[in-house]
Design a protein around this motif. Structure first.
Motif, PDB file in Angstrom:
ATOM      1  N   ALA A   4      26.547  16.996   8.658  1.00 57.47           N
ATOM      2  CA  ALA A   4      26.590  16.819   7.205  1.00 57.47           C
ATOM      3  C   ALA A   4      25.624  17.767   6.506  1.00 57.47           C
ATOM      4  O   ALA A   4      25.890  18.217   5.392  1.00 57.47           O
ATOM      5  CB  ALA A   4      26.261  15.365   6.853  1.00 57.47           C
ATOM      6  N   PHE A  24      31.107  19.229  13.670  1.00 53.76           N
ATOM      7  CA  PHE A  24      31.268  20.416  12.823  1.00 53.76           C
ATOM      8  C   PHE A  24      32.746  20.684  12.564  1.00 53.76           C
ATOM      9  O   PHE A  24      33.139  20.998  11.443  1.00 53.76           O
ATOM     10  CB  PHE A  24      30.657  21.651  13.496  1.00 53.76           C
ATOM     11  CG  PHE A  24      29.160  21.644  13.535  1.00 53.76           C
ATOM     12  CD1 PHE A  24      28.431  21.189  12.450  1.00 53.76           C
ATOM     13  CD2 PHE A  24      28.483  22.101  14.648  1.00 53.76           C
ATOM     14  CE1 PHE A  24      27.050  21.175  12.487  1.00 53.76           C
ATOM     15  CE2 PHE A  24      27.105  22.091  14.691  1.00 53.76           C
ATOM     16  CZ  PHE A  24      26.386  21.623  13.613  1.00 53.76           C
ATOM     17  N   SER A  25      33.547  20.572  13.601  1.00 54.02           N
ATOM     18  CA  SER A  25      34.943  20.925  13.417  1.00 54.02           C
ATOM     19  C   SER A  25      35.661  19.865  12.589  1.00 54.02           C
ATOM     20  O   SER A  25      36.532  20.179  11.798  1.00 54.02           O
ATOM     21  CB  SER A  25      35.623  21.189  14.758  1.00 54.02           C
ATOM     22  OG  SER A  25      36.296  20.059  15.197  1.00 54.02           O
ATOM     23  N   ALA A  47      34.656  20.617   9.042  1.00 53.30           N
ATOM     24  CA  ALA A  47      35.195  21.877   8.546  1.00 53.30           C
ATOM     25  C   ALA A  47      36.692  21.789   8.311  1.00 53.30           C
ATOM     26  O   ALA A  47      37.203  22.317   7.327  1.00 53.30           O
ATOM     27  CB  ALA A  47      34.884  23.000   9.527  1.00 53.30           C
ATOM     28  N   THR A  48      37.417  21.120   9.214  1.00 54.56           N
ATOM     29  CA  THR A  48      38.863  21.156   9.091  1.00 54.56           C
ATOM     30  C   THR A  48      39.388  20.145   8.088  1.00 54.56           C
ATOM     31  O   THR A  48      40.364  20.393   7.421  1.00 54.56           O
ATOM     32  CB  THR A  48      39.555  20.893  10.447  1.00 54.56           C
ATOM     33  OG1 THR A  48      39.049  19.693  10.974  1.00 54.56           O
ATOM     34  CG2 THR A  48      39.296  22.032  11.408  1.00 54.56           C
ATOM     35  N   ARG A  49      38.766  18.989   7.995  1.00 58.03           N
ATOM     36  CA  ARG A  49      39.347  17.954   7.157  1.00 58.03           C
ATOM     37  C   ARG A  49      38.552  17.724   5.897  1.00 58.03           C
ATOM     38  O   ARG A  49      39.082  17.315   4.882  1.00 58.03           O
ATOM     39  CB  ARG A  49      39.398  16.630   7.932  1.00 58.03           C
ATOM     40  CG  ARG A  49      40.070  16.768   9.241  1.00 58.03           C
ATOM     41  CD  ARG A  49      41.180  15.787   9.361  1.00 58.03           C
ATOM     42  NE  ARG A  49      41.973  15.766   8.168  1.00 58.03           N
ATOM     43  CZ  ARG A  49      43.256  15.504   8.156  1.00 58.03           C
ATOM     44  NH1 ARG A  49      43.875  15.257   9.259  1.00 58.03           N
ATOM     45  NH2 ARG A  49      43.920  15.472   7.038  1.00 58.03           N
ATOM     46  N   ARG A  74      38.283  19.868   1.490  1.00 59.05           N
ATOM     47  CA  ARG A  74      39.264  19.736   0.415  1.00 59.05           C
ATOM     48  C   ARG A  74      39.406  18.282  -0.040  1.00 59.05           C
ATOM     49  O   ARG A  74      39.587  18.011  -1.219  1.00 59.05           O
ATOM     50  CB  ARG A  74      40.607  20.300   0.868  1.00 59.05           C
ATOM     51  CG  ARG A  74      40.500  21.794   1.173  1.00 59.05           C
ATOM     52  CD  ARG A  74      41.747  22.524   0.844  1.00 59.05           C
ATOM     53  NE  ARG A  74      42.818  22.150   1.754  1.00 59.05           N
ATOM     54  CZ  ARG A  74      44.099  22.399   1.511  1.00 59.05           C
ATOM     55  NH1 ARG A  74      44.450  23.005   0.402  1.00 59.05           N
ATOM     56  NH2 ARG A  74      45.012  22.032   2.371  1.00 59.05           N
TER      57      ARG A  74
END
Lengths: 283, 345, 264
Positions: free
Chosen positions: A82, A168-169, A172-174, A177
């Motif tokens: 975070a 992290f992933s 970053a991916t979800r 947005r």
């Protein structure tokens, strides 16, 4: 059945076969039907081994270490994911440092843990040079201790890298947005974290947390280096029995091996059950 | 006089190293719909994100309901931004997604229930309240996202290509939902799209984003009839561009003289008109030969050779001619716009 | 994040310390001579243990060689076995797909100690117990599981239309595999190899049981040094375990970057 599903199921069988053979043999040996010290069929061996207090204290100790180190590692991963999620240089450096221990073997981590946290380890030396410690005995026991603190810290350090990578992933991916959506709908930063970031993070992290728990509960290397002999952790107890000169005691190891497997499978099954209840993520 | 619902004044937004958007300005009344049209990469999304507070401004001022929101964070601008693909929260049910804006505003549970029920009913999702987003169809996701946006009771709704990724049937479904929600809750809307059809159907006014600025901002009728520049005419795909020049008070070209307004600058110029301005007319001054006939979803157009220039014309009320037919054509002069410059027409 | 951005520098420093300090400690311990408590720093240094690690005939050098051979063969074999299994599993649909994923998960999830004891009799029967071949096979079980899971993920996302296109252009199945699919998967094959390499590199329980103490890998020597109180040698062995792993850091870093670049 189509060609594709026949091929697929054969492949599944191929990859799982050694384990199934091992499990099958362990079951037969646990029931006294085969293997060292086999004394004819029946549940006598099973009952005898499961009646030993040392088995249950070893299992409880392994579960405690697994739970504590997994929880520490997961908490650290959430905080770091975070905090360092953006594209700035400090963020990228933090992410690199966080995942650096990922490929380091557990045994190497355990050696470092011993040299750092042991009674005459670096920590004790530093405390002594600051005049805070008179003798090695004055150092609180962090290694071979009943609470397993040194082992817990070492495993948490090692598994933190893996959980941080996953966290992290997930972020970053979800995350980004959906967080924007939440903000334009009127959510302040605290509400965005509580209602969007955190729920996404823990759901995304959970499978990895379960994997870490299962792995740590049965890990041998670091445990053998840092754990006490009383209580004897389940993986150590299993190998101790298996290398016993007494054939009957050697056969007992199969019951313990099955117990270890049962813990792993129960944790995985519990996770699958929970996941099916909470509903899965969109793929 | 009340303040406009949304006012954008002198706004510049950098994107990357490119100059980005420059000096964008417009104002919207309550319930008004502005469509911003632009090619992909023109900065449409950047404009919406800047209004929403998700991208920083280099210059300019934004007011919502008369309050300056330029310095406010996204959550306190009273403007909801809807992504092109509906981004529902995957960990929440449809009900809780729609309830999200109400929960964070601290509404009581009974109020949340009543409000969400009403919103779900207005987008016809009342039976799916307990479902997870990933179990919804594409159109249902769009409707749920719209209901959630409306739950925030925003003064301004910012929509990024709301219909572009949808197949025709779904397009109508989402468009209808959008318009009915707007009629009910009256937010002002800024809709960005690259689709002329969407723009014509959705916009009370249409802005053309070209080269980082609003090249024209007009009602659809005026925009399509009176493009402000050759660039706008080309962007709008006006079919007939005829090169010529302006001298004295008329435009001269192969089509003959066309009177122009006095202030039209002299020199090379282009006459711009739609196919509706040119049609068979026994008294017409132009002679044309039909090259081809095109049957499309919105009627028939003719490709006609007039004085060596191929033009697009409407067939008019009579019988549809065949290729090779020769006949007289009339040009409605007041539907022709003469713009300075010729470019490469 | 709500937890103040003021703590960022401190947390970054803590992360750096936590990542680098253990390695620095191992390095110092591997060269420190007569480093008795409570000296915070070794009084003198020696490269004796490092010399032993790279000198022909040394105990550590032999273990290092055994470990490398085992890990490289396990990595190669794991990738070769995991590829077709992962691909076949990726072709499954419906419940067989879940079953297939669970099957590939088994060798990964099962405790290594349980796997080792369960397979010992099979190894004895096959006459490979106590041999490097037997240890290799026991390492291959989890390595193949990891590689199969990895390729299952790879082929789930793989766009087969590229292969179809090649077929319509006149390439036979083997030509497609050799000239289209494998070149496209070069990076993935490398990662599957590294996965298997690391699995074998860190194995202890299976090596102990199946090897019966006769196959001396680097981790086993590290244990022996620890039990003998030879911390300098143990630290050297630990660092030797770390070095190939750190060589992978570039790969890991790429994985991080890719994870961040993945579109929604």
């Amino acid at each position: 059945m189509t060609g594709a599903s026949r091929r697929g199921l054969l492949a599944a069988l191929a990859v799982a076969l050694p384990v199934l053979v091992g499990v099958g043999y362990s079951v037969l040996a646990s029931l006294g039907l085969t293997g060292p010290g086999a004394a004819g069929g029946g549940a006598a061996r099973l009952a005898a081994v499961l009646g030993e207090p040392v088995v249950w204290s070893g299992l409880a100790w392994s579960l405690w270490v697994a739970a504590a180190s997994t929880a520490l590692a997961a908490a650290g991963a959430v905080v770091v994911a975070a905090m360092f999620r953006r594209g700035a240089r400090t963020d990228r450096m933090a992410r690199l440092f966080a995942v650096l221990p990922l490929p380091i073997p557990h045994l190497a981590a355990a050696v470092a843990g011993l040299l750092l946290l042991g009674q005459s380890g670096l920590l004790a030396r530093l405390l002594a040079s600051l005049g805070l410690l008179e003798s090695p005995g004055g150092m609180p026991a962090l290694v071979y201790d009943r609470a397993g603190l040194g082992l817990i810290l070492t495993l948490a350090w090692k598994e933190f890298a893996f959980l941080a990578l996953v966290a992290f992933s997930v972020v970053a991916t979800r995350g980004e947005r959906l967080e924007e959506v939440a903000r334009t709908l009127g959510a302040r930063p605290a509400a965005v974290f509580r209602r969007v970031t955190w729920p996404l993070l823990w759901r995304g992290l959970l499978p990895a947390v379960v994997a870490v728990f299962v792995f740590v509960a049965s890990t041998y290397e670091a445990t053998a280096v840092l754990a006490p002999s009383d209580p004897l952790a389940l993986p150590l107890l299993t190998l101790e029995r298996y290398t016993d000169a007494d054939l009957t005691r050697r056969g007992d190891a199969f019951v313990l091996a099955l117990l270890g497997m049962a813990v792993s499978l129960l944790a995985v099954a519990a996770h699958e059950w929970a996941r099916s209840r909470w509903d899965r993520f969109e793929p | 006089m009340t303040a406009p619902t949304l006012e954008v004044r002198g706004v510049s937004v950098p994107f990357g190293d490119a100059p980005g958007l420059r000096d964008i300005g417009f104002a919207l009344d309550p319930g008004e719909r502005l469509v911003v049209l632009g090619a992909s990469g023109a900065g449409k999304t950047t404009l919406l994100r800047a209004i929403a507070g998700l991208a920083p401004l280099a210059a300019g001022r934004l007011t919502v309901g008369g309050h300056d929101v330029t310095a406010r964070p996204a959550e306190s601008r009273d403007a909801v931004y809807l992504h092109q693909t509906p981004l529902l929260f995957p960990h929440l049910s449809v009900f809780e997604n729609v309830a999200f804006p109400l929960r964070i505003r601290g509404y009581r549970d009974s109020e949340v229930r009543a409000s969400v029920a009403e919103l779900l009913e207005s987008v016809r999702l009342e039976g799916l309240a307990g479902r997870r987003p990933h179990t919804l169809s594409g159109g249902q996701k769009h409707r749920a996202a719209l209901a959630r946006a409306m739950a925030a009771r925003p003064a301004v709704l910012l929509l990024d290509e709301p219909l572009s990724a949808l197949d025709p049937a779904l397009r109508d479904e989402v468009r209808a939902t959008l318009l009915s929600l707007q009629a009910r809750y009256r937010p002002a809307m800024v809709i960005v799209t690259h689709d002329l059809e969407d723009a014509a159907v959705l916009g009370d006014r249409i802005g053309i984003l070209l080269g980082g600025t609003l090249a024209q901002l007009d009602q659809p009728g005026r925009l399509f009839r009176r493009p402000a520049s050759l660039a706008v005419a080309r962007f709008l795909g006006v079919p007939n561009l005829v090169a010529g020049s302006v001298s004295a008070s008329q435009f001269e070209s192969a089509l003959g003289p066309i009177p122009v307004e006095a202030e039209t600058p002299r020199g090379p110029a282009t006459a711009v008109f739609g196919s509706g301005a040119l049609h068979p007319d026994p008294c017409g001054s132009l002679r044309g030969v039909v090259r081809s006939v095109h049957h499309g979803p919105r009627g028939v157009t003719l490709r006609v050779d007039v004085a060596g220039i191929e033009l697009e014309a409407a067939p008019g009320a009579g019988a549809i001619p065949d290729p090779g037919d020769e006949f007289s054509l009339g040009l409605e002069r007041d539907r022709v716009t003469v713009l300075p410059g010729t470019g490469d027409v | 994040m709500t937890a103040g951005s003021r703590s960022r520098p401190a947390v970054l420093a803590a992360l750096a310390l936590s990542a680098l300090a253990p390695l620095a400690l191992l390095l110092v311990a591997s060269v420190g001579r007569d480093w008795f408590y409570p000296a915070p720093w070794p009084p003198s240094v020696t490269l004796e243990s490092w010399w032993d690690a790279f000198r022909g005939g040394g105990r550590m050098a032999a273990a290092l060689g055994t470990s490398l051979v085992l890990a490289v063969s396990t990595g190669l074999a794991g990738a070769v076995v995991g590829w077709p299994i992962g691909r076949a599993l990726a072709d499954l649909r419906g419940w067989p797909r879940h079953l297939g994923a669970a099957a590939a998960f088994l060798p990964v999830a099962v405790p290594p100690v349980s796997l080792a004891t369960g397979l010992h009799l099979s190894a004895l029967t096959a006459g490979v117990a106590g041999t490097a071949g037997g240890v290799f096979l026991s390492h291959l079980v989890p390595a193949a599981g990891y590689a199969a899971l990895y390729f299952l993920g790879v082929f789930t996302l793989f766009d087969r239309r590229v292969e179809d296109e090649a077929r319509t252009l006149g390439a036979g199945p083997w030509t497609v595999l050799w000239r289209v699919t494998m070149p496209m998967m070069r990076r993935q094959m490398g990662e599957a190899f590294l996965l298997g390499f690391l699995v074998s590199w860190a194995q202890v329980a299976t090596t102990l049981v199946i090897g019966g103490g006769r196959v001396r890998t680097l981790p086993l020597e590290v244990f022996a040094y620890l039990q003998a109180g030879q911390d300098r040698y143990a630290a050297t062995g630990a660092l030797l375990l770390v070095i190939p792993a750190l060589l992978m850091l570039g790969t890991v870093r790429l994985a991080v970057e890719r994870a961040e670049a993945t579109p929604l």
